[in-house]
Design an enzyme around this catalytic site. Structure first.
Site, PDB file in Angstrom:
ATOM      1  N   ASP A 118       0.846  -1.319  -0.083  1.00 12.18           N
ATOM      2  CA  ASP A 118       0.124   0.126  -0.079  1.00 12.18           C
ATOM      3  C   ASP A 118       0.837   1.332   0.154  1.00 12.18           C
ATOM      4  O   ASP A 118       0.479   2.418   0.330  1.00 12.18           O
ATOM      5  CB  ASP A 118      -0.880  -0.018   1.217  1.00 12.18           C
ATOM      6  CG  ASP A 118      -2.235  -0.936   1.113  1.00 12.18           C
ATOM      7  OD1 ASP A 118      -2.627  -0.891  -0.169  1.00 12.18           O
ATOM      8  OD2 ASP A 118      -2.496  -1.526   1.810  1.00 12.18           O
ATOM      9  N   ASP A 177      -7.285  -3.534  -5.736  1.00 10.03           N
ATOM     10  CA  ASP A 177      -6.760  -2.350  -5.126  1.00 10.03           C
ATOM     11  C   ASP A 177      -5.420  -2.060  -5.594  1.00 10.03           C
ATOM     12  O   ASP A 177      -5.043  -0.858  -5.510  1.00 10.03           O
ATOM     13  CB  ASP A 177      -7.036  -2.392  -3.648  1.00 10.03           C
ATOM     14  CG  ASP A 177      -8.098  -3.351  -3.200  1.00 10.03           C
ATOM     15  OD1 ASP A 177      -8.453  -4.257  -3.762  1.00 10.03           O
ATOM     16  OD2 ASP A 177      -8.553  -3.047  -2.021  1.00 10.03           O
TER      17      ASP A 177
END
Ligand code: GLY
Length: 408
Positions: A118, A177
Protein backbone atom coordinates in the site's frame (compact mmCIF):
# COMPACT_ATOMS: atom_id res chain seq x y z
CA UNK A 1 -13.83 4.35 -30.07
CA UNK A 2 -16.35 1.97 -31.56
CA UNK A 3 -20.01 1.98 -30.74
CA UNK A 4 -19.85 -0.92 -28.32
CA UNK A 5 -18.16 1.48 -25.91
CA UNK A 6 -20.97 3.97 -25.99
CA UNK A 7 -22.87 3.73 -22.75
CA UNK A 8 -26.57 3.86 -23.46
CA UNK A 9 -27.67 4.27 -19.83
CA UNK A 10 -25.12 6.95 -19.27
CA UNK A 11 -26.05 8.81 -22.42
CA UNK A 12 -29.61 8.90 -21.21
CA UNK A 13 -28.38 10.23 -17.88
CA UNK A 14 -26.20 12.78 -19.66
CA UNK A 15 -29.22 14.25 -21.38
CA UNK A 16 -31.45 14.28 -18.36
CA UNK A 17 -28.82 15.47 -15.95
CA UNK A 18 -26.97 18.07 -17.95
CA UNK A 19 -29.02 20.79 -16.32
CA UNK A 20 -27.54 20.02 -12.91
CA UNK A 21 -23.87 20.16 -14.00
CA UNK A 22 -22.16 22.91 -12.06
CA UNK A 23 -18.94 23.67 -10.29
CA UNK A 24 -19.65 22.91 -6.65
CA UNK A 25 -16.02 23.25 -5.55
CA UNK A 26 -16.21 26.76 -4.00
CA UNK A 27 -19.05 25.91 -1.61
CA UNK A 28 -17.77 22.43 -0.86
CA UNK A 29 -14.20 23.54 -0.17
CA UNK A 30 -15.54 26.13 2.28
CA UNK A 31 -17.33 23.29 4.05
CA UNK A 32 -14.20 21.11 3.80
CA UNK A 33 -12.02 23.79 5.41
CA UNK A 34 -14.41 24.15 8.34
CA UNK A 35 -14.77 20.40 8.82
CA UNK A 36 -11.04 19.72 8.50
CA UNK A 37 -10.22 22.27 11.20
CA UNK A 38 -12.54 20.27 13.44
CA UNK A 39 -10.92 16.98 12.38
CA UNK A 40 -7.48 18.41 13.18
CA UNK A 41 -8.67 19.41 16.66
CA UNK A 42 -10.34 16.04 17.24
CA UNK A 43 -7.24 14.21 16.05
CA UNK A 44 -4.93 16.16 18.35
CA UNK A 45 -7.31 15.54 21.26
CA UNK A 46 -7.50 11.81 20.53
CA UNK A 47 -3.74 11.56 20.20
CA UNK A 48 -3.34 13.00 23.70
CA UNK A 49 -5.96 10.61 25.05
CA UNK A 50 -4.34 7.50 23.57
CA UNK A 51 -0.91 8.85 24.50
CA UNK A 52 1.03 7.36 21.61
CA UNK A 53 4.34 8.91 20.53
CA UNK A 54 3.72 8.76 16.79
CA UNK A 55 1.71 11.42 15.07
CA UNK A 56 -1.41 9.50 14.17
CA UNK A 57 -3.95 10.06 11.41
CA UNK A 58 -7.75 9.92 11.52
CA UNK A 59 -9.30 6.96 9.74
CA UNK A 60 -12.97 6.58 10.69
CA UNK A 61 -15.50 6.72 13.54
CA UNK A 62 -16.11 3.84 15.91
CA UNK A 63 -19.47 2.39 16.88
CA UNK A 64 -19.92 5.00 19.62
CA UNK A 65 -19.01 7.82 17.27
CA UNK A 66 -15.49 8.07 18.67
CA UNK A 67 -12.63 9.09 16.39
CA UNK A 68 -10.38 6.19 15.43
CA UNK A 69 -6.81 7.14 14.57
CA UNK A 70 -4.15 4.94 13.02
CA UNK A 71 -0.38 4.66 12.99
CA UNK A 72 1.69 5.46 9.89
CA UNK A 73 1.84 1.69 9.20
CA UNK A 74 -1.89 1.57 8.46
CA UNK A 75 -2.88 1.60 4.77
CA UNK A 76 -5.13 4.61 5.48
CA UNK A 77 -2.41 6.70 7.14
CA UNK A 78 -1.51 8.87 4.13
CA UNK A 79 -4.93 10.16 3.16
CA UNK A 80 -5.30 12.85 5.81
CA UNK A 81 -2.01 14.48 4.83
CA UNK A 82 -3.26 14.32 1.24
CA UNK A 83 -6.49 16.06 2.22
CA UNK A 84 -4.51 18.84 3.90
CA UNK A 85 -2.41 19.27 0.73
CA UNK A 86 -5.57 19.43 -1.38
CA UNK A 87 -6.87 22.21 0.87
CA UNK A 88 -3.58 24.04 0.41
CA UNK A 89 -3.79 23.52 -3.34
CA UNK A 90 -7.34 24.86 -3.55
CA UNK A 91 -7.00 27.80 -1.16
CA UNK A 92 -3.30 28.69 -1.52
CA UNK A 93 -3.48 29.38 2.22
CA UNK A 94 -0.15 28.70 3.97
CA UNK A 95 -2.08 27.56 7.05
CA UNK A 96 -2.93 24.31 5.24
CA UNK A 97 0.67 23.75 4.15
CA UNK A 98 1.78 24.10 7.77
CA UNK A 99 -0.87 21.59 8.87
CA UNK A 100 0.14 19.15 6.10
CA UNK A 101 3.85 19.07 6.84
CA UNK A 102 3.92 17.15 10.15
CA UNK A 103 1.38 14.62 8.87
CA UNK A 104 3.53 14.20 5.76
CA UNK A 105 6.78 13.93 7.72
CA UNK A 106 5.63 10.75 9.47
CA UNK A 107 4.64 9.23 6.15
CA UNK A 108 8.11 9.93 4.72
CA UNK A 109 9.42 7.34 7.20
CA UNK A 110 7.31 4.63 5.56
CA UNK A 111 9.34 4.76 2.35
CA UNK A 112 11.34 1.68 3.43
CA UNK A 113 8.35 -0.29 4.68
CA UNK A 114 8.54 -3.40 2.52
CA UNK A 115 5.83 -5.20 4.48
CA UNK A 116 2.97 -3.64 2.54
CA UNK A 117 1.83 -3.16 -1.05
CA UNK A 118 0.00 0.00 0.00
CA UNK A 119 2.95 2.38 -0.37
CA UNK A 120 1.09 4.19 -3.13
CA UNK A 121 -1.82 4.98 -0.84
CA UNK A 122 0.47 5.70 2.10
CA UNK A 123 3.41 7.58 0.58
CA UNK A 124 2.23 8.79 -2.81
CA UNK A 125 -1.06 10.28 -1.59
CA UNK A 126 0.77 12.16 1.18
CA UNK A 127 4.38 12.78 0.10
CA UNK A 128 3.47 12.65 -3.60
CA UNK A 129 1.05 15.53 -3.20
CA UNK A 130 3.63 17.39 -1.10
CA UNK A 131 6.17 17.05 -3.90
CA UNK A 132 3.66 18.02 -6.57
CA UNK A 133 2.88 21.25 -4.73
CA UNK A 134 6.31 22.21 -3.36
CA UNK A 135 8.92 20.40 -5.47
CA UNK A 136 11.10 19.98 -2.39
CA UNK A 137 13.99 17.59 -3.01
CA UNK A 138 13.37 15.52 0.14
CA UNK A 139 9.90 14.57 -1.10
CA UNK A 140 11.30 13.56 -4.48
CA UNK A 141 13.86 11.32 -2.75
CA UNK A 142 11.09 9.75 -0.67
CA UNK A 143 9.00 8.92 -3.73
CA UNK A 144 11.96 7.22 -5.40
CA UNK A 145 12.81 5.25 -2.27
CA UNK A 146 9.18 4.19 -1.79
CA UNK A 147 9.09 2.93 -5.39
CA UNK A 148 12.33 0.97 -4.83
CA UNK A 149 10.73 -0.60 -1.76
CA UNK A 150 7.47 -1.40 -3.54
CA UNK A 151 9.19 -3.26 -6.41
CA UNK A 152 10.80 -5.65 -3.90
CA UNK A 153 7.32 -7.19 -3.71
CA UNK A 154 7.24 -7.90 -7.47
CA UNK A 155 7.45 -11.53 -8.60
CA UNK A 156 8.61 -11.71 -12.25
CA UNK A 157 7.30 -15.26 -12.71
CA UNK A 158 3.80 -14.11 -11.85
CA UNK A 159 4.17 -10.58 -13.19
CA UNK A 160 2.59 -8.93 -10.16
CA UNK A 161 3.36 -7.11 -6.93
CA UNK A 162 2.27 -9.17 -3.92
CA UNK A 163 -0.54 -7.64 -1.90
CA UNK A 164 -0.85 -9.19 1.53
CA UNK A 165 1.64 -11.09 3.68
CA UNK A 166 -0.76 -11.75 6.55
CA UNK A 167 -3.43 -13.83 4.73
CA UNK A 168 -1.67 -17.16 5.12
CA UNK A 169 -4.37 -19.16 3.27
CA UNK A 170 -3.07 -17.56 0.05
CA UNK A 171 0.46 -18.05 -1.27
CA UNK A 172 0.66 -14.89 -3.34
CA UNK A 173 -2.52 -12.79 -3.19
CA UNK A 174 -2.97 -9.87 -5.54
CA UNK A 175 -5.96 -7.61 -5.00
CA UNK A 176 -7.55 -5.28 -7.52
CA UNK A 177 -6.86 -2.39 -5.11
CA UNK A 178 -3.18 -2.85 -5.94
CA UNK A 179 -3.75 -1.08 -9.28
CA UNK A 180 -3.78 2.11 -7.20
CA UNK A 181 -0.14 1.68 -6.19
CA UNK A 182 1.17 1.77 -9.75
CA UNK A 183 1.05 5.57 -10.04
CA UNK A 184 3.95 5.74 -7.57
CA UNK A 185 6.03 3.57 -9.91
CA UNK A 186 5.21 5.59 -13.03
CA UNK A 187 6.21 8.74 -11.14
CA UNK A 188 9.51 7.19 -10.01
CA UNK A 189 10.46 6.46 -13.63
CA UNK A 190 9.69 10.06 -14.60
CA UNK A 191 11.77 11.36 -11.69
CA UNK A 192 14.77 9.08 -12.28
CA UNK A 193 14.73 8.09 -15.93
CA UNK A 194 14.98 4.48 -14.70
CA UNK A 195 12.41 2.54 -16.71
CA UNK A 196 12.43 -0.50 -14.41
CA UNK A 197 9.65 0.99 -12.25
CA UNK A 198 7.54 1.63 -15.35
CA UNK A 199 8.08 -1.94 -16.55
CA UNK A 200 6.95 -3.39 -13.23
CA UNK A 201 3.83 -1.20 -13.30
CA UNK A 202 2.94 -2.20 -16.86
CA UNK A 203 3.58 -5.89 -16.20
CA UNK A 204 1.39 -5.78 -13.09
CA UNK A 205 -1.38 -4.00 -15.03
CA UNK A 206 -1.20 -6.56 -17.86
CA UNK A 207 -1.28 -9.57 -15.52
CA UNK A 208 -4.21 -8.05 -13.65
CA UNK A 209 -6.00 -7.41 -16.93
CA UNK A 210 -5.56 -11.06 -17.86
CA UNK A 211 -6.63 -12.66 -14.59
CA UNK A 212 -8.77 -10.31 -12.51
CA UNK A 213 -11.60 -9.59 -14.95
CA UNK A 214 -14.70 -11.58 -15.79
CA UNK A 215 -16.53 -11.65 -19.12
CA UNK A 216 -18.84 -8.84 -17.96
CA UNK A 217 -15.79 -6.69 -17.02
CA UNK A 218 -16.43 -6.83 -13.30
CA UNK A 219 -13.39 -7.90 -11.32
CA UNK A 220 -12.54 -10.44 -8.69
CA UNK A 221 -11.11 -8.97 -5.52
CA UNK A 222 -8.27 -11.43 -4.88
CA UNK A 223 -6.28 -13.61 -7.28
CA UNK A 224 -4.05 -16.10 -5.51
CA UNK A 225 -1.00 -17.11 -7.56
CA UNK A 226 1.55 -19.87 -7.27
CA UNK A 227 4.81 -17.95 -6.78
CA UNK A 228 6.87 -20.77 -8.27
CA UNK A 229 4.93 -21.29 -11.51
CA UNK A 230 2.93 -18.07 -11.86
CA UNK A 231 -0.29 -20.09 -12.23
CA UNK A 232 -3.59 -18.78 -10.88
CA UNK A 233 -4.58 -20.94 -7.91
CA UNK A 234 -7.77 -19.24 -6.68
CA UNK A 235 -10.12 -16.40 -7.55
CA UNK A 236 -11.53 -15.11 -4.28
CA UNK A 237 -12.84 -12.20 -2.31
CA UNK A 238 -11.86 -10.72 1.03
CA UNK A 239 -14.00 -7.61 1.30
CA UNK A 240 -16.76 -8.49 -1.16
CA UNK A 241 -20.01 -10.37 -0.69
CA UNK A 242 -18.89 -13.52 -2.54
CA UNK A 243 -15.95 -14.74 -4.61
CA UNK A 244 -18.07 -14.26 -7.71
CA UNK A 245 -19.51 -10.87 -6.74
CA UNK A 246 -18.58 -7.34 -7.75
CA UNK A 247 -17.37 -5.49 -4.66
CA UNK A 248 -18.18 -1.85 -5.38
CA UNK A 249 -14.94 -0.23 -4.24
CA UNK A 250 -12.91 -2.84 -6.09
CA UNK A 251 -14.63 -1.85 -9.34
CA UNK A 252 -13.81 1.80 -8.61
CA UNK A 253 -10.15 0.98 -7.90
CA UNK A 254 -9.96 -0.78 -11.27
CA UNK A 255 -11.55 2.15 -13.08
CA UNK A 256 -9.14 4.62 -11.50
CA UNK A 257 -6.12 2.33 -11.92
CA UNK A 258 -6.56 1.67 -15.65
CA UNK A 259 -7.26 5.35 -16.30
CA UNK A 260 -3.89 6.17 -14.70
CA UNK A 261 -2.24 3.40 -16.76
CA UNK A 262 -3.59 4.96 -19.95
CA UNK A 263 -2.36 8.41 -18.88
CA UNK A 264 1.14 7.06 -18.28
CA UNK A 265 1.49 4.72 -21.29
CA UNK A 266 -1.00 5.89 -23.94
CA UNK A 267 -1.75 2.19 -24.48
CA UNK A 268 -5.33 2.00 -25.82
CA UNK A 269 -5.83 -1.37 -24.13
CA UNK A 270 -5.89 0.40 -20.78
CA UNK A 271 -8.27 3.08 -22.00
CA UNK A 272 -10.60 0.39 -23.32
CA UNK A 273 -10.43 -1.44 -19.99
CA UNK A 274 -11.25 1.70 -18.03
CA UNK A 275 -14.23 2.33 -20.31
CA UNK A 276 -15.42 -1.26 -19.96
CA UNK A 277 -15.27 -0.94 -16.18
CA UNK A 278 -17.16 2.37 -16.33
CA UNK A 279 -19.80 0.66 -18.43
CA UNK A 280 -20.09 -2.19 -15.93
CA UNK A 281 -20.45 0.20 -12.98
CA UNK A 282 -22.80 2.77 -14.44
CA UNK A 283 -25.01 0.48 -16.53
CA UNK A 284 -25.46 -1.88 -13.61
CA UNK A 285 -29.14 -2.37 -12.76
CA UNK A 286 -28.20 -2.32 -9.08
CA UNK A 287 -26.74 1.19 -9.31
CA UNK A 288 -29.04 3.55 -7.39
CA UNK A 289 -30.34 6.69 -9.10
CA UNK A 290 -27.98 8.92 -7.11
CA UNK A 291 -24.98 6.95 -8.46
CA UNK A 292 -23.65 6.11 -4.99
CA UNK A 293 -23.41 2.30 -5.10
CA UNK A 294 -24.29 -0.24 -2.49
CA UNK A 295 -21.15 -1.79 -1.05
CA UNK A 296 -21.33 -4.76 -3.45
CA UNK A 297 -23.32 -4.90 -6.69
CA UNK A 298 -24.40 -8.50 -6.08
CA UNK A 299 -25.19 -8.07 -2.40
CA UNK A 300 -27.41 -5.18 -3.48
CA UNK A 301 -29.80 -7.72 -5.01
CA UNK A 302 -30.66 -8.84 -1.45
CA UNK A 303 -31.97 -5.37 -0.60
CA UNK A 304 -31.37 -3.24 2.47
CA UNK A 305 -27.60 -2.98 2.04
CA UNK A 306 -25.31 -0.11 3.09
CA UNK A 307 -23.92 2.27 0.50
CA UNK A 308 -20.26 2.94 -0.13
CA UNK A 309 -19.74 6.66 -0.68
CA UNK A 310 -16.01 6.03 -1.00
CA UNK A 311 -16.59 3.97 -4.17
CA UNK A 312 -18.62 6.84 -5.61
CA UNK A 313 -15.94 9.43 -4.80
CA UNK A 314 -13.14 7.29 -6.31
CA UNK A 315 -15.20 6.71 -9.46
CA UNK A 316 -16.05 10.42 -9.80
CA UNK A 317 -12.40 11.41 -9.63
CA UNK A 318 -11.46 8.72 -12.17
CA UNK A 319 -14.26 9.75 -14.54
CA UNK A 320 -13.06 13.36 -14.69
CA UNK A 321 -9.69 12.09 -15.84
CA UNK A 322 -11.19 9.50 -18.19
CA UNK A 323 -13.29 12.27 -19.76
CA UNK A 324 -10.18 13.97 -21.13
CA UNK A 325 -9.10 10.82 -23.00
CA UNK A 326 -12.39 9.50 -24.32
CA UNK A 327 -14.94 10.21 -27.01
CA UNK A 328 -17.47 9.71 -24.24
CA UNK A 329 -16.10 12.79 -22.49
CA UNK A 330 -19.42 14.52 -21.98
CA UNK A 331 -21.03 11.41 -20.56
CA UNK A 332 -18.24 10.77 -18.09
CA UNK A 333 -18.08 14.38 -16.96
CA UNK A 334 -21.83 14.58 -16.53
CA UNK A 335 -21.81 11.36 -14.54
CA UNK A 336 -18.99 12.62 -12.28
CA UNK A 337 -20.87 15.90 -11.78
CA UNK A 338 -23.97 13.96 -10.80
CA UNK A 339 -22.01 11.89 -8.27
CA UNK A 340 -20.52 15.02 -6.71
CA UNK A 341 -23.95 16.64 -6.52
CA UNK A 342 -25.32 13.55 -4.78
CA UNK A 343 -22.43 13.45 -2.32
CA UNK A 344 -22.64 17.18 -1.58
CA UNK A 345 -26.39 17.21 -1.16
CA UNK A 346 -27.06 13.95 0.64
CA UNK A 347 -23.86 12.43 2.03
CA UNK A 348 -22.15 15.33 3.81
CA UNK A 349 -22.71 15.65 7.54
CA UNK A 350 -24.06 18.84 9.05
CA UNK A 351 -21.22 21.34 9.53
CA UNK A 352 -19.30 20.82 12.78
CA UNK A 353 -20.50 17.25 13.18
CA UNK A 354 -19.10 13.75 12.39
CA UNK A 355 -15.91 14.95 14.13
CA UNK A 356 -14.91 16.77 10.98
CA UNK A 357 -15.15 14.09 8.30
CA UNK A 358 -16.53 15.26 4.96
CA UNK A 359 -18.68 12.31 3.87
CA UNK A 360 -20.97 9.88 5.66
CA UNK A 361 -22.05 6.41 4.48
CA UNK A 362 -18.97 4.53 3.40
CA UNK A 363 -18.44 0.81 3.97
CA UNK A 364 -14.95 -0.48 4.69
CA UNK A 365 -15.19 -4.23 5.28
CA UNK A 366 -18.73 -5.56 5.48
CA UNK A 367 -17.87 -9.30 5.74
CA UNK A 368 -15.71 -8.52 8.78
CA UNK A 369 -18.53 -6.41 10.22
CA UNK A 370 -16.13 -3.49 10.24
CA UNK A 371 -16.63 0.15 9.18
CA UNK A 372 -20.19 -0.17 7.96
CA UNK A 373 -22.04 3.01 6.99
CA UNK A 374 -19.44 5.35 8.47
CA UNK A 375 -17.22 8.22 7.40
CA UNK A 376 -13.82 6.94 6.17
CA UNK A 377 -10.85 9.14 5.38
CA UNK A 378 -10.24 7.82 1.86
CA UNK A 379 -13.77 8.77 0.80
CA UNK A 380 -12.91 12.33 1.81
CA UNK A 381 -9.60 12.17 -0.08
CA UNK A 382 -11.12 11.15 -3.42
CA UNK A 383 -14.01 13.57 -2.89
CA UNK A 384 -11.57 16.48 -2.60
CA UNK A 385 -9.54 15.21 -5.53
CA UNK A 386 -12.69 14.94 -7.65
CA UNK A 387 -13.74 18.46 -6.68
CA UNK A 388 -10.33 19.80 -7.69
CA UNK A 389 -10.60 17.99 -11.01
CA UNK A 390 -14.08 19.38 -11.59
CA UNK A 391 -12.80 22.88 -10.92
CA UNK A 392 -9.81 22.50 -13.23
CA UNK A 393 -12.10 21.32 -16.01
CA UNK A 394 -14.37 24.31 -15.39
CA UNK A 395 -11.33 26.62 -15.47
CA UNK A 396 -10.12 24.95 -18.69
CA UNK A 397 -6.93 23.84 -16.94
CA UNK A 398 -5.31 20.37 -17.13
CA UNK A 399 -7.35 17.93 -15.04
CA UNK A 400 -4.16 16.26 -13.89
CA UNK A 401 -2.25 18.95 -12.09
CA UNK A 402 1.20 17.47 -12.47
CA UNK A 403 3.20 20.54 -11.52
CA UNK A 404 0.99 22.75 -9.43
CA UNK A 405 3.82 24.40 -7.58
CA UNK A 406 2.63 26.80 -4.90
CA UNK A 407 5.30 29.02 -3.39
CA UNK A 408 3.88 30.74 -0.34
N1 GLY B 1 -7.75 -2.33 0.63
C1 GLY B 1 -8.32 -1.10 0.32
C2 GLY B 1 -9.77 -1.04 0.47
O1 GLY B 1 -10.33 -1.45 1.46
O2 GLY B 1 -10.40 -0.55 -0.41
Amino acid sequence: MNTKHILPALLLNAVTLSACAQNIAPKTFKFAERQTKLLLTETEKTKKEVNKPNLLSPRTLGTKGELLIVSPKDWCSGFFAGNLWFLYEYTGDKFWKEQSEPYTAVMELEKTNGGTHDLGFMVYNSVGNAYRLTHEQKYKDDIIQAAKTLVTRFNPTIGCIKSWDHQKQWKFPVIIDNMMNLELLFEATKLTGDSSFYRVAVTHANTTLKNHFRADNSSYHVINYDPETGQVLDKKTAQGFADSSAWARGQAWGLYGYTVCYRETHNRVYLDQAEKIAKYIFSNPQMPADLVPYWDFDAAKLGNQPRDASAAAIAASALYELSIYSKNAKTYKTTADKILNSLANHYQPQPDSARGFLLLHSTGHKPANSEIDVPIIYADYYYLEALLRQKRLADKKPVINAAGILKN
